[in-house]
Design an enzyme around this catalytic site. Structure first.
Site: not given
Ligand code: MN
Ligand code: MN
Length: 287
Positions: A80, A91, A156
Site C-alpha cells: 500500500d 493512495d 483521511h
Molecule cells: Mn487509503
Molecule cells: Mn492505501
C-alpha cells in the site's frame, strides 16, 4: 487538478515497480527501501510509510530499521503506497501471493465500486457493491476498514467509503477525490489492534526539554507535517532516535499507530485506487 493527476501517475508507477520486484524471498526492508527510492526518483514524497502487511495483518505494517521479515512463497502480501506532490496525495494498493481467488475478490470489488464513483451515488451503494463482489467469491469484506476522501495534505478527509452497506445515504459530489479500498478476508471480517507499528503521526507540538528530542521534533514537523512517518524515516537521520521517539510518544506529541490484525486470523487481501468523482470516474492511480 494537474498536481493530483501527476501524483496519481507517480503512485501507479511506484506500485507497478513494487509489484515487479515483490518476489518470494525478498526482505520487506529491501522492498520498502526500493519503493522509497523509486518515489524520490520520480520526484514525489511518501504520503505515508509504505505498508507491507503479510497474511492476517490487514494494514499498518512497515519494516523496522533492522527488520528481518522475508516475504515467503506461501504468504499473501499487501503493498500500500502513498505519494504526494506538495500535499496532493495518491493512495494505491495491491496484493501479491498465490491465493489468487482471495486477491481477485478485492480486485473485483474495487472494479465494481469504481464504476459507482459518480456524482449522486450514495455511499452505502458503494459499500453494497463491494460486499456483494467479495461475497460472490466466498469471502467477507472487512467492515471496520474503509476507503476515504482525500484533500490536500489530508489523507483521511471527511467522508468514509464503506466496504459494506452501512446505511450511509450521503452522496458523492463531482470533483471529490476518494480512495476506494476493499479488503477481503477468509476470516470473519473485523480487524483489531495489534502491536505498535512504529508508524507515527504528529498530534501536537509542545516544548520538550531534551535537546536531541527537541531537534528530532523539529525535523518531524518540517519533514512530515501532519502526514504519517515511521521509525525508519527518523533513524536514517538520527541513529539514536529510539529514546526520543519514546519520549514524544509518552508525552502524546506523536501517536504510534497499531498494526491492524484480522481478529480471527483470516488471510487478508486489499486493492485500492484513488479516484476522481465524475460522470465518467477518473482512476488517478490507474497503471
Ligand atoms: Mn487509503
Ligand atoms: Mn492505501
Amino acid at each position: 487538478m494537474d498536481q493530483w493527476i501527476k501524483a496519481g501517475k507517480i503512485g501507479a508507477e511506484v506500485l507497478n515497480y513494487a509489484k515487479s520486484i515483490a518476489k518470494p524471498g525478498i526482505q520487506l526492508l529491501e522492498l520498502a527501501e526500493k519503493i522509497e527510492k523509486k518515489t524520490a526518483e520520480l520526484g514525489a514524497k511518501p504520503a505515508f510509510p509504505v505498508n507491507l502487511s503479510l497474511n492476517h495483518i490487514a494494514a499498518h505494517y512497515t519494516p523496522l530499521p533492522n527488520d528481518p521479515t522475508v516475504y515467503k512463497e506461501e504468504d499473501i502480501l499487501k503493498i500500500d503506497i502513498g505519494c504526494h506532490l506538495d500535499g496532493h496525495i495518491s493512495d494505491t494498493a495491491l496484493t501479491v501471493g498465490n491465493n489468487t481467488e482471495l486477491i481477485k475478490a478485492s480486485q473485483d470489488a474495487l472494479k465494481a465500486a469504481m464504476k459507482l464513483a459518480t456524482p449522486g451515488t450514495e455511499l452505502r451503494e458503494i459499500g453494497k457493491a463491494i460486499q456483494e463482489a467479495i461475497k460472490s467469491h466466498g469471502f467477507s469484506p472487512i467492515r471496520n476498514l474503509s476507503g476515504h476522501q482525500i484533500e490536500k495534505y489530508d489523507l483521511h478527509a471527511g467522508m468514509i467509503i464503506p466496504n459494506f452497506d452501512n446505511g450511509d445515504d450521503n452522496e458523492l459530489e463531482e470533483g471529490q477525490i476518494i480512495a476506494i479500498e476493499p479488503f477481503a478476508t477468509t476470516g470473519q471480517g473485523k480487524v483489531t489492534e495489534g502491536k505498535p507499528s512504529t508508524i507515527y503521526r504528529l498530534l501536537q507540538t509542545r516544548p520538550v526539554r531534551d535537546p536531541t528530542t527537541k531537534k528530532i521534533l523539529q525535523h518531524i514537523e518540517k519533514e512530515f507535517s501532519t502526514l504519517p512517518f515511521c521509525k525508519r524515516d527518523v533513524i536514517r537521520k538520527y541513529p539514536t532516535a529510539n529514546f526520543s521517539l519514546n519520549i514524544l510518544e509518552r508525552q502524546e506529541i506523536i501517536k504510534n499507530y497499531a498494526q491492524l490484525i484480522e481478529e480471527t486470523k483470516g488471510l487478508v487481501s486489499q486493492a485500492e485506487h484513488t479516484v476522481l468523482v465524475k460522470d465518467k470516474p477518473v482512476i488517478l492511480t490507474k497503471c
